[in-house]
Write a protein that holds these residues in place. Structure first.
Motif, PDB file in Angstrom:
ATOM      1  N   GLY A 334     -95.633 -21.239 -96.591  1.00  0.00           N
ATOM      2  CA  GLY A 334     -95.127 -22.603 -96.637  1.00  0.00           C
ATOM      3  C   GLY A 334     -93.611 -22.643 -96.534  1.00  0.00           C
ATOM      4  O   GLY A 334     -93.045 -23.450 -95.785  1.00  0.00           O
ATOM      5  N   LEU A 335     -92.936 -21.773 -97.282  1.00  0.00           N
ATOM      6  CA  LEU A 335     -91.474 -21.728 -97.248  1.00  0.00           C
ATOM      7  C   LEU A 335     -90.978 -21.399 -95.845  1.00  0.00           C
ATOM      8  O   LEU A 335     -90.050 -22.033 -95.323  1.00  0.00           O
ATOM      9  CB  LEU A 335     -90.960 -20.706 -98.259  1.00  0.00           C
ATOM     10  CG  LEU A 335     -89.439 -20.512 -98.325  1.00  0.00           C
ATOM     11  CD1 LEU A 335     -88.741 -21.804 -98.718  1.00  0.00           C
ATOM     12  CD2 LEU A 335     -89.090 -19.391 -99.311  1.00  0.00           C
ATOM     13  N   THR A 336     -91.606 -20.421 -95.222  1.00  0.00           N
ATOM     14  CA  THR A 336     -91.231 -20.037 -93.853  1.00  0.00           C
ATOM     15  C   THR A 336     -91.416 -21.212 -92.899  1.00  0.00           C
ATOM     16  O   THR A 336     -90.548 -21.509 -92.071  1.00  0.00           O
ATOM     17  CB  THR A 336     -92.083 -18.840 -93.385  1.00  0.00           C
ATOM     18  OG1 THR A 336     -91.782 -17.714 -94.217  1.00  0.00           O
ATOM     19  CG2 THR A 336     -91.792 -18.487 -91.937  1.00  0.00           C
ATOM     20  N   THR A 337     -92.541 -21.884 -93.026  1.00  0.00           N
ATOM     21  CA  THR A 337     -92.831 -23.029 -92.151  1.00  0.00           C
ATOM     22  C   THR A 337     -91.838 -24.151 -92.352  1.00  0.00           C
ATOM     23  O   THR A 337     -91.294 -24.708 -91.385  1.00  0.00           O
ATOM     24  CB  THR A 337     -94.268 -23.534 -92.410  1.00  0.00           C
ATOM     25  OG1 THR A 337     -95.193 -22.492 -92.091  1.00  0.00           O
ATOM     26  CG2 THR A 337     -94.577 -24.772 -91.579  1.00  0.00           C
ATOM     27  N   LEU A 338     -91.580 -24.512 -93.600  1.00  0.00           N
ATOM     28  CA  LEU A 338     -90.650 -25.607 -93.887  1.00  0.00           C
ATOM     29  C   LEU A 338     -89.250 -25.303 -93.365  1.00  0.00           C
ATOM     30  O   LEU A 338     -88.569 -26.190 -92.822  1.00  0.00           O
ATOM     31  CB  LEU A 338     -90.601 -25.887 -95.388  1.00  0.00           C
ATOM     32  CG  LEU A 338     -91.906 -26.360 -96.038  1.00  0.00           C
ATOM     33  CD1 LEU A 338     -91.685 -26.612 -97.526  1.00  0.00           C
ATOM     34  CD2 LEU A 338     -92.456 -27.602 -95.359  1.00  0.00           C
ATOM     35  N   LYS A 339     -88.817 -24.059 -93.519  1.00  0.00           N
ATOM     36  CA  LYS A 339     -87.481 -23.684 -93.041  1.00  0.00           C
ATOM     37  C   LYS A 339     -87.384 -23.803 -91.519  1.00  0.00           C
ATOM     38  O   LYS A 339     -86.388 -24.306 -90.991  1.00  0.00           O
ATOM     39  CB  LYS A 339     -87.141 -22.257 -93.482  1.00  0.00           C
ATOM     40  CG  LYS A 339     -86.751 -22.147 -94.949  1.00  0.00           C
ATOM     41  CD  LYS A 339     -86.316 -20.731 -95.301  1.00  0.00           C
ATOM     42  CE  LYS A 339     -85.750 -20.675 -96.717  1.00  0.00           C
ATOM     43  NZ  LYS A 339     -85.323 -19.295 -97.082  1.00  0.00           N
ATOM     44  N   ILE A 340     -88.406 -23.353 -90.816  1.00  0.00           N
ATOM     45  CA  ILE A 340     -88.390 -23.454 -89.351  1.00  0.00           C
ATOM     46  C   ILE A 340     -88.393 -24.920 -88.929  1.00  0.00           C
ATOM     47  O   ILE A 340     -87.623 -25.325 -88.043  1.00  0.00           O
ATOM     48  CB  ILE A 340     -89.591 -22.700 -88.739  1.00  0.00           C
ATOM     49  CG1 ILE A 340     -89.383 -21.184 -88.907  1.00  0.00           C
ATOM     50  CG2 ILE A 340     -89.782 -23.047 -87.263  1.00  0.00           C
ATOM     51  CD1 ILE A 340     -90.577 -20.346 -88.517  1.00  0.00           C
ATOM     52  N   LEU A 341     -89.237 -25.732 -89.557  1.00  0.00           N
ATOM     53  CA  LEU A 341     -89.301 -27.150 -89.208  1.00  0.00           C
ATOM     54  C   LEU A 341     -87.948 -27.833 -89.421  1.00  0.00           C
ATOM     55  O   LEU A 341     -87.508 -28.639 -88.597  1.00  0.00           O
ATOM     56  CB  LEU A 341     -90.374 -27.856 -90.047  1.00  0.00           C
ATOM     57  CG  LEU A 341     -91.826 -27.458 -89.788  1.00  0.00           C
ATOM     58  CD1 LEU A 341     -92.752 -28.176 -90.766  1.00  0.00           C
ATOM     59  CD2 LEU A 341     -92.244 -27.759 -88.348  1.00  0.00           C
ATOM     60  N   LYS A 342     -87.285 -27.505 -90.523  1.00  0.00           N
ATOM     61  CA  LYS A 342     -86.007 -28.134 -90.851  1.00  0.00           C
ATOM     62  C   LYS A 342     -84.866 -27.578 -90.005  1.00  0.00           C
ATOM     63  O   LYS A 342     -84.126 -28.327 -89.363  1.00  0.00           O
ATOM     64  CB  LYS A 342     -85.705 -27.935 -92.342  1.00  0.00           C
ATOM     65  CG  LYS A 342     -84.402 -28.549 -92.818  1.00  0.00           C
ATOM     66  CD  LYS A 342     -84.461 -30.062 -92.833  1.00  0.00           C
ATOM     67  CE  LYS A 342     -83.214 -30.661 -93.478  1.00  0.00           C
ATOM     68  NZ  LYS A 342     -83.248 -32.128 -93.435  1.00  0.00           N
ATOM     69  N   GLU A 343     -84.730 -26.260 -90.012  1.00  0.00           N
ATOM     70  CA  GLU A 343     -83.559 -25.634 -89.379  1.00  0.00           C
ATOM     71  C   GLU A 343     -83.587 -25.742 -87.862  1.00  0.00           C
ATOM     72  O   GLU A 343     -82.527 -25.792 -87.221  1.00  0.00           O
ATOM     73  CB  GLU A 343     -83.463 -24.168 -89.824  1.00  0.00           C
ATOM     74  CG  GLU A 343     -83.143 -24.034 -91.316  1.00  0.00           C
ATOM     75  CD  GLU A 343     -83.302 -22.613 -91.846  1.00  0.00           C
ATOM     76  OE1 GLU A 343     -83.504 -21.691 -91.015  1.00  0.00           O
ATOM     77  OE2 GLU A 343     -83.242 -22.433 -93.074  1.00  0.00           O
ATOM     78  N   GLU A 344     -84.763 -25.786 -87.275  1.00  0.00           N
ATOM     79  CA  GLU A 344     -84.862 -25.893 -85.819  1.00  0.00           C
ATOM     80  C   GLU A 344     -85.074 -27.341 -85.366  1.00  0.00           C
ATOM     81  O   GLU A 344     -85.375 -27.594 -84.203  1.00  0.00           O
ATOM     82  CB  GLU A 344     -85.981 -24.983 -85.305  1.00  0.00           C
ATOM     83  CG  GLU A 344     -85.720 -23.516 -85.597  1.00  0.00           C
ATOM     84  CD  GLU A 344     -86.745 -22.576 -84.978  1.00  0.00           C
ATOM     85  OE1 GLU A 344     -87.533 -23.022 -84.101  1.00  0.00           O
ATOM     86  OE2 GLU A 344     -86.759 -21.398 -85.370  1.00  0.00           O
ATOM     87  N   ARG A 345     -84.936 -28.282 -86.297  1.00  0.00           N
ATOM     88  CA  ARG A 345     -85.000 -29.722 -85.996  1.00  0.00           C
ATOM     89  C   ARG A 345     -86.274 -30.064 -85.194  1.00  0.00           C
ATOM     90  O   ARG A 345     -86.234 -30.781 -84.190  1.00  0.00           O
ATOM     91  CB  ARG A 345     -83.742 -30.165 -85.251  1.00  0.00           C
ATOM     92  CG  ARG A 345     -82.446 -29.903 -86.017  1.00  0.00           C
ATOM     93  CD  ARG A 345     -81.224 -30.321 -85.224  1.00  0.00           C
ATOM     94  NE  ARG A 345     -81.198 -31.754 -84.996  1.00  0.00           N
ATOM     95  CZ  ARG A 345     -80.698 -32.641 -85.845  1.00  0.00           C
ATOM     96  NH1 ARG A 345     -80.173 -32.224 -87.000  1.00  0.00           N
ATOM     97  NH2 ARG A 345     -80.713 -33.921 -85.562  1.00  0.00           N
ATOM     98  N   ILE A 346     -87.376 -29.554 -85.668  1.00  0.00           N
ATOM     99  CA  ILE A 346     -88.646 -29.734 -84.959  1.00  0.00           C
ATOM    100  C   ILE A 346     -89.061 -31.206 -84.934  1.00  0.00           C
ATOM    101  O   ILE A 346     -89.668 -31.674 -83.971  1.00  0.00           O
ATOM    102  CB  ILE A 346     -89.742 -28.856 -85.585  1.00  0.00           C
ATOM    103  CG1 ILE A 346     -89.369 -27.370 -85.516  1.00  0.00           C
ATOM    104  CG2 ILE A 346     -91.087 -29.091 -84.897  1.00  0.00           C
ATOM    105  CD1 ILE A 346     -89.112 -26.842 -84.106  1.00  0.00           C
ATOM    106  N   ALA A 347     -88.721 -31.970 -85.975  1.00  0.00           N
ATOM    107  CA  ALA A 347     -89.098 -33.391 -85.995  1.00  0.00           C
ATOM    108  C   ALA A 347     -88.500 -34.136 -84.805  1.00  0.00           C
ATOM    109  O   ALA A 347     -89.169 -34.987 -84.196  1.00  0.00           O
ATOM    110  CB  ALA A 347     -88.655 -34.041 -87.306  1.00  0.00           C
ATOM    111  N   ASP A 348     -87.252 -33.812 -84.440  1.00  0.00           N
ATOM    112  CA  ASP A 348     -86.631 -34.466 -83.291  1.00  0.00           C
ATOM    113  C   ASP A 348     -87.368 -34.119 -82.005  1.00  0.00           C
ATOM    114  O   ASP A 348     -87.607 -34.984 -81.155  1.00  0.00           O
ATOM    115  CB  ASP A 348     -85.158 -34.062 -83.179  1.00  0.00           C
ATOM    116  CG  ASP A 348     -84.319 -34.571 -84.342  1.00  0.00           C
ATOM    117  OD1 ASP A 348     -84.763 -35.519 -85.027  1.00  0.00           O
ATOM    118  OD2 ASP A 348     -83.235 -34.014 -84.585  1.00  0.00           O
ATOM    119  N   LYS A 349     -87.709 -32.849 -81.855  1.00  0.00           N
ATOM    120  CA  LYS A 349     -88.462 -32.395 -80.676  1.00  0.00           C
ATOM    121  C   LYS A 349     -89.803 -33.112 -80.595  1.00  0.00           C
ATOM    122  O   LYS A 349     -90.216 -33.598 -79.531  1.00  0.00           O
ATOM    123  CB  LYS A 349     -88.678 -30.879 -80.767  1.00  0.00           C
ATOM    124  CG  LYS A 349     -89.760 -30.320 -79.831  1.00  0.00           C
ATOM    125  CD  LYS A 349     -90.191 -28.929 -80.275  1.00  0.00           C
ATOM    126  CE  LYS A 349     -91.357 -28.395 -79.474  1.00  0.00           C
ATOM    127  NZ  LYS A 349     -92.640 -29.068 -79.756  1.00  0.00           N
TER     128      LYS A 349
END
Length: 461
Positions: A334-349
């Protein structure tokens, strides 16, 4: 002596020499009639990577279900796999009840930072491992906080299959022959972009539904006692991918605050960048009292968490427990997933891809009128299938076609595309792919979906 890795590789190699039919027959022998996905998607999975699944007959499928939205990063993301391996070699116990560890500490801090105002007003409660477990805890807590027993939920909502969660779920089918559901659950109509439950449609329908909710709470002759909580999804998933209008959500938040009613937002499926925001309720700019999180929060492994406004943390120690609330491996993934989603700005994509994909589907809709409506946010998209040769209703909507929707799911599967269905009568084809799906893979989806329409005998105009 055969190592576990060699044994698993051997099993995979052997499975590729067998048929889906063989495994499905054995599954039917081993498992209860309650199994559902194998009836719609008749395959035995041998391996998976990213947005792709390979069955035991070596056929590949583009997976637009992704564990019903659980696999935010797709199958077997290398960083997720590495996080599992790190826990295994770290010496950490795999389960810790609610005892803390350095890993749990880091996960908790990071998750809180993603909540409104960086989580300053919230605390976390780790529940049992499923979203339904978290819903049960949220309902209990709301009753404890308010001293009241009623709950308002919404038609089309889905909150789980355990007793309380099922009681606040709209779908009637799983409630058949289950007597003694949780009392004082009042269902209200939920806005629908295509099929307004009041038969009005458009902005007027949303305004009427907004007024209806407020009036029910304020009317001393409504017959509904003031509830402990209102529970809803900001985008209904199983109910047919129905996003709530911001105005409606904002008014519900205002009314519940004025009356001391806890607002529970079920973000189990829509949370964590799925809709183009980290949480679907963010589209309306509101703050819930309780946020229900599961699926993607565990990075593909079982985990469920509540975000609770601190002022409503009325639990006494041990008044809600669960053996598997300390799943260390899920906190790592979960921590790994959340960090990737946040740091790589996946929501914008995801927001950008969702608008592009809805545009492409709208173009396809012009050629295939069986596509009655395309809706959703981000990579949570619904395609409602209709009967365009039958009469429209007074709002201009064609009758739903659940039978064709089921046939299309089947022809999509045969074409190597995995989709889920939902909505009334299963008339909505639903997309919940990996949030890392590429534009090229979405083009493949469009090609396969159009081919499936043709294979199902749907003629373009």
């Amino acid at each position: 002596m055969m190592t576990d890795k060699v044994r698993i590789n051997s099993l995979n190699a052997n499975s590729l020499s067998q048929s889906n039919e063989t495994f499905l027959a054995r599954q039917a022998e081993f498992e209860s009639n309650v199994r559902s996905y194998p009836r719609k998607l008749p395959l035995a999975i041998a391996k998976a990577q990213g947005a792709w699944i390979t069955d035991v007959e070596n056929k590949q499928y583009l997976d637009c279900l992704a564990g019903a939205g659980t696999l935010a990063l797709g199958h077997n993301h290398p960083d997720v796999i590495q996080s599992i391996q790190s826990v295994i070699t770290s010496g950490l116990p795999l389960h810790t009840l609610d005892l803390t560890t350095p890993l749990k500490d880091e996960f908790s801090a990071y998750l809180l930072s993603l909540l409104p105002d960086q989580g300053k007003e919230y605390c976390l409660q780790f529940t049992g491992p499923s979203g339904a477990d978290a819903v049960e805890a949220a309902l209990k807590l709301a009753k404890k906080v308010t001293g009241r027993s009623g709950v308002i939920s919404f038609s089309g909502g889905y909150h789980g299959m355990t007793h309380g969660a099922l009681s606040v779920t709209g779908n009637l089918s799983p409630k058949e022959a289950v007597n003694g559901m949780m009392p004082e659950v009042q269902f209200m109509p939920y806005p629908h972009q295509y099929r307004c439950p009041l038969g009005i449609g458009g902005e007027a329908g949303v305004k009427a539904l907004t007024y209806y909710f407020e009036n029910l709470i304020n009317d001393v002759e409504s017959g509904v006692r003031k509830p402990a909580a209102v529970i809803l999804e900001a985008v209904q998933g199983e109910g047919g991918v129905n996003p709530a209008p911001a105005e409606w959500l904002q008014r519900i938040r205002k009314v519940t605050q004025e009356h001391g009613i806890l607002l529970i937002l079920d973000e189990v499926q829509a949370g964590f960048a799925r809709t183009g925001k980290f949480f679907a309720f963010e589209h309306a700019g509101i703050e819930p009292d309780i946020i229900v999180m599961s699926k993607a929060v565990g990075g593909g492994l079982p985990l469920a968490v509540l975000g609770i406004k601190k002022q409503f943390d009325a639990w006494s120690p041990g008044h809600h427990t669960g053996t598997f609330r300390g799943n260390q491996m899920a906190m790592a993934t979960g921590l790994t997933t959340l960090k990737i989603l946040k740091e790589e700005r996946i929501a914008d994509k995801v927001a950008e891809q969702g608008e592009w994909l809805k545009g492409k589907l709208a173009e396809m809709q012009k050629r295939f009128p069986v596509i009655g409506h395309v809706r959703g946010l981000g990579l949570m998209i619904g395609i409602e299938i209709v009967k365009p040769h039958e009469a429209q209703d007074h709002m201009g909507c064609y009758p739903a076609d659940g039978e064709l929707s089921a046939q299309l799911q089947k022809t999509c599967f045969e074409a190597g595309l995995i989709l889920e269905r939902g909505g009334r009568g299963g008339c909505v084809l639903r997309l919940l792919p990996s949030l890392l799906i590429s534009n090229a893979e979405l083009e493949i989806f469009l090609e396969k979906f159009e081919q499936a329409l043709l294979n199902a005998g749907v003629k373009p105009v």
